[in-house]
Scaffold this motif. Structure first.
Motif, PDB file in Angstrom:
ATOM      1  N   ASN A 152       0.857 -37.886  -4.929  1.00 23.05           N
ATOM      2  CA  ASN A 152       0.117 -38.179  -3.698  1.00 23.05           C
ATOM      3  C   ASN A 152      -0.951 -39.236  -3.910  1.00 23.05           C
ATOM      4  O   ASN A 152      -1.185 -40.080  -3.056  1.00 23.05           O
ATOM      5  N   GLU A 172      10.172 -30.283   4.760  1.00 27.86           N
ATOM      6  CA  GLU A 172      10.035 -30.980   3.479  1.00 27.86           C
ATOM      7  C   GLU A 172       8.585 -31.352   3.185  1.00 27.86           C
ATOM      8  O   GLU A 172       8.130 -31.272   2.045  1.00 27.86           O
ATOM      9  N   GLU A 173       7.863 -31.792   4.225  1.00 24.09           N
ATOM     10  CA  GLU A 173       6.467 -32.199   4.022  1.00 24.09           C
ATOM     11  C   GLU A 173       5.625 -31.012   3.551  1.00 24.09           C
ATOM     12  O   GLU A 173       4.699 -31.167   2.760  1.00 24.09           O
ATOM     13  N   ASN A 231       6.563 -30.268  -0.065  1.00 23.23           N
ATOM     14  CA  ASN A 231       5.935 -31.223  -0.992  1.00 23.23           C
ATOM     15  C   ASN A 231       4.477 -30.866  -1.268  1.00 23.23           C
ATOM     16  O   ASN A 231       3.975 -31.082  -2.358  1.00 23.23           O
ATOM     17  N   PHE A 232       3.826 -30.318  -0.253  1.00 26.45           N
ATOM     18  CA  PHE A 232       2.449 -29.862  -0.475  1.00 26.45           C
ATOM     19  C   PHE A 232       2.473 -28.608  -1.360  1.00 26.45           C
ATOM     20  O   PHE A 232       1.684 -28.486  -2.292  1.00 26.45           O
ATOM     21  N   LYS A 273       0.333 -31.743  13.449  1.00 26.13           N
ATOM     22  CA  LYS A 273       0.446 -33.190  13.261  1.00 26.13           C
ATOM     23  C   LYS A 273       1.748 -33.701  13.883  1.00 26.13           C
ATOM     24  O   LYS A 273       1.765 -34.715  14.577  1.00 26.13           O
ATOM     25  N   LYS A 274       2.815 -32.956  13.651  1.00 23.83           N
ATOM     26  CA  LYS A 274       4.134 -33.359  14.141  1.00 23.83           C
ATOM     27  C   LYS A 274       4.154 -33.429  15.667  1.00 23.83           C
ATOM     28  O   LYS A 274       4.820 -34.266  16.255  1.00 23.83           O
ATOM     29  N   TYR A 280       0.731 -29.077   9.470  1.00 32.06           N
ATOM     30  CA  TYR A 280       1.925 -29.925   9.563  1.00 32.06           C
ATOM     31  C   TYR A 280       2.535 -29.898  10.967  1.00 32.06           C
ATOM     32  O   TYR A 280       2.816 -30.937  11.564  1.00 32.06           O
ATOM     33  N   TYR A 332      -5.525 -33.704   3.868  1.00 32.62           N
ATOM     34  CA  TYR A 332      -4.242 -34.221   3.386  1.00 32.62           C
ATOM     35  C   TYR A 332      -3.434 -34.861   4.516  1.00 32.62           C
ATOM     36  O   TYR A 332      -2.888 -35.949   4.379  1.00 32.62           O
ATOM     37  N   PHE A 333      -3.387 -34.168   5.671  1.00 38.52           N
ATOM     38  CA  PHE A 333      -2.617 -34.695   6.797  1.00 38.52           C
ATOM     39  C   PHE A 333      -3.473 -35.557   7.740  1.00 38.52           C
ATOM     40  O   PHE A 333      -2.994 -35.998   8.788  1.00 38.52           O
TER      41      PHE A 333
END
Lengths: 460, 460
Positions: free
Chosen positions: B90, A71-72, A75-76, A127-128, A124, A153-154
């Motif tokens: 955002n 989902e993340e 969304n980007f 980061k996770k 992503y 962004y992250f």
């Protein structure tokens, strides 16, 4: 009023929710990666030191046909996707061709290219997993910019090794990455052993993508909780880039059309692999039979003149070995080569498909003819294309002109991977008639082939 | 899943077919242009030497409410329009504000800004009249690029006088115009009397927009069948730019919303005037009461610190005089000012609306605060904005932060006029902490006011 609009946009709801893994439909898989330490086939775990786990798994997974887009990431994607599928009415008119020309335009984001599609996914997953910094290489700068955006962004620190000649030709590419908070180091540099070794051998080198990869990987391996990310070549990248082809196919279904010819520029294969993915699925499953053309620079002709052999993915020879079309990992394109598509090898998936005849054709083109096409395209479609993308434009124009001769109204689809706003130095050369072509001789190429690694029992 | 998508696109069918002429709904018109030769009010015919006839008529027409967009112009619009209306989810999250922030993004075309909207219209009308060459000025380069694109498309030769300091700061802007076939001359130049006169007085000047306008107009008047075109300030430009506001309003209707605050950056007023047009109509006809904020650079503060007076539109004093907020046509912003918004005056329409209280507020902001906003916006919305656009971003952020304090969930709309890909030199300055602010003193401004023209019986 034309029935097909100039631009076909999917709605946000229609953005694909899953990536498509082309390997699940391939009759045969590409030969396994070889661990350079053991010279045996690599397992996912062998990659964990370099890639984060989820990406290492994606790299090895040839079974899962569809992979949920987190989902993340979605969304980007929604910030800059769906990208438009464009009907090139003006170009068709200018060429006076019966062909219908479509292009999928991936340049409407600040990175200026499709590279962002995989950058956001890779950042992503890192980061996770709790990774605290990332590193990569960049050639023309599109990948580095894309990754800088995703890392900003992250909120993950990023170090980019940028091919030295590119960082000199494109100071503003460096600046834009720095605006997004990245640290940019021209490569080869004295910050790594790989860089120092290359500089010792050739102090005046302008660098190469393979060499920058070596430095970035060394940086990742030696820095705690840091990982390396790569913008092309890899299976995971082709998986993420399948969003291009999936959106394209959905948009074409909306206007009730299907391509006869699909054309993509090919460096490491990230855009080509992503664009063709669902159309190649149709071919593999015998639902349709589009004709695929990969276009590469005559100055870096891995598919058309390379060997299908095991090779390192990097000049520093620390990555796993992959079976692919390659010019040898020590091959460096001539300094007069403008733009990207300067990688010595080619995606193992695309190499395999080409070797097995599913990728119908590869074509190498000289850069002055590429810029002729770029200038013509800019004039009529009012988009200034990246030199990379202009390889696909060139062949799309050539195919449309063939249609003019034969009278065939073929549907031609090509990938317009990005914009050339940071490539103006090359355009200045072209405008001033100072651009030249370079085609490596067979002797030049032989040096690269001679340096191919030997692997006991597999490649002598 | 959010109800409002990240990006709202109209379909091609929904692109407005008519421009909206705000003057048709204004209670009072701006004071008439004055012919500098006779010092009497100008008629449309007085403008024919400079503008082509259809544009001169549009310039004078304050009656026709809606003007058909010619099909050829509409077909060009379809290449890059509709532009997206974006919800800044955002940015809202990063600011932790209850405000809903929307921006209309005009940067997804090669000119990188909204300027293309008027360029294509002006070139079309010139072509239709049989004009065989065009000339213009450009400051930051967006207008020159837009016009180059339109001239390439309609196949009309173009000469661009580019403010010298900009051509030095932005060599790639020059290159991109040349790629589209334009001839670019840094201004002041020795090719015109106006340029030579300015150089004689001040040989080391970096030039100004007013001065480049003088050179371009002289070139147009002295060249057979050549006309001058201008990218801002004029009524005709605001008419063409109404497409921005019309699309925005249509997109907002689709998602059932309406702005409480509308924010635009203001140099000559082309984007601001276009963005607010249909919302100002609502205010003038008492259907709604949105709050309008014009944002200008503290270094070039025509609305906030200028005089509402008759002035020349150009430094060379050969254009008609207009009643507008002005710093005096000899005003040149400090060399440390980055980007556009460097014009000494302001659209006569917007000046009148501001003077009569319909434009609610003008705000001047220092450029370091502008770039702070730009960097923050880039990080979260992943678009690198133009310095010009970042003026609107700054105030949108400030208003959203006020909402955070008061708890109000206001709907904020701003115009994101373009991208900053050719402004990297300014970003480098900012990244290296070398950017400074400059606010002119009252004494600086008084010099400009002292030089305002006197017009017998009208302005002494």
């Amino acid at each position: 009023m034309s029935k097909v609009p100039y631009r076909v946009y999917l709605s946000e709801e229609e953005i694909p929710r899953k990536w498509y893994n082309l390997r699940a439909d391939m009759k045969e898989q590409h030969e396994p990666y070889i661990n350079p330490g053991t010279m045996k086939p690599a397992k996912a775990e062998d990659l964990y030191a370099v890639f984060c786990e989820e990406l290492a798994k994606q790299e090895m997974d040839d079974k899962t046909r569809y992979v949920d887009i987190p989902e993340e990431v979605l969304n980007f994607y929604k910030i800059y996707r769906p990208s438009p599928l464009c009907r090139a009415y003006n170009l068709e008119k200018a060429l006076d061709t019966p062909a219908k020309i479509y292009y999928k335009f991936e340049g409407n984001n600040t990175s200026g290219s499709h590279k962002l599609n995989s950058a956001v996914a890779q950042v992503y997953y890192a980061k996770k997993q709790g990774i605290t910094s990332l590193t990569t290489e960049t050639g023309a700068g599109q990948w580095g910019t894309a990754l800088s955006e995703a890392c900003a962004y992250f909120e993950i620190p990023l170090t980019v090794y940028m091919v030295k000649v590119s960082s000199q030709q494109k100071p503003y590419r460096k600046a834009i990455m720095e605006t997004f908070g990245a640290k940019v180091i021209p490569s080869p540099s004295d910050t790594t052993e790989a860089g120092r070794a290359i500089l010792a051998k050739n102090p005046n080198t302008g660098g190469s993508l393979g060499c920058a990869i070596s430095e970035a990987i060394e940086h990742a391996v030696k820095t705690e909780n840091c990982r390396y990310v790569l913008g092309s070549v890899l299976n995971q990248v082709l998986l993420h880039q399948s969003i291009i082809g999936l959106e394209t196919k959905a948009a074409m279904e909306k206007i009730d059309t299907y391509p006869d010819i699909v054309i993509g520029c090919a460096g490491g294969g990230s855009n080509l692999g992503g664009l063709i993915a669902p159309f190649m699925q149709d071919k593999l499953t015998e639902k349709a039979n589009p004709y695929f053309i990969a276009v590469e620079p005559a100055s870096c002709p891995s598919l058309t003149r390379g060997k299908y052999a095991y090779d390192f993915c990097d000049t520093g020879k620390i990555t796993p070995l992959a079976k692919m079309y390659t010019l040898g990992c020590e091959f460096i394109p001539s300094a007069n080569h403008a733009g990207g598509l300067r990688y010595h090898g080619m995606s193992p998936i695309l190499s395999k498909l080409y070797h097995d005849g599913y990728m119908d054709e590869a074509r190498a083109v000289e850069q002055t003819r590429i810029f002729d096409a770029a200038a013509l395209f800019a004039k009529y479609e009012t988009i200034l294309p990246a030199p990379e993308s202009s390889h696909a434009i060139r062949v799309a124009i050539d195919e449309a002109l063939k249609c003019k001769e034969t009278g065939e109204a073929k549907t031609i689809l090509f990938g317009l991977t990005g914009t050339g706003y940071f490539d103006m130095q090359a355009y200045i050369q072209y405008n001033e008639n100072k651009m030249s072509d370079y085609i490596p001789t067979d002797e030049d190429l032989q040096k690269g082939f001679d340096a191919l690694p030997s692997i006991p029992g597999i490649q002598d």
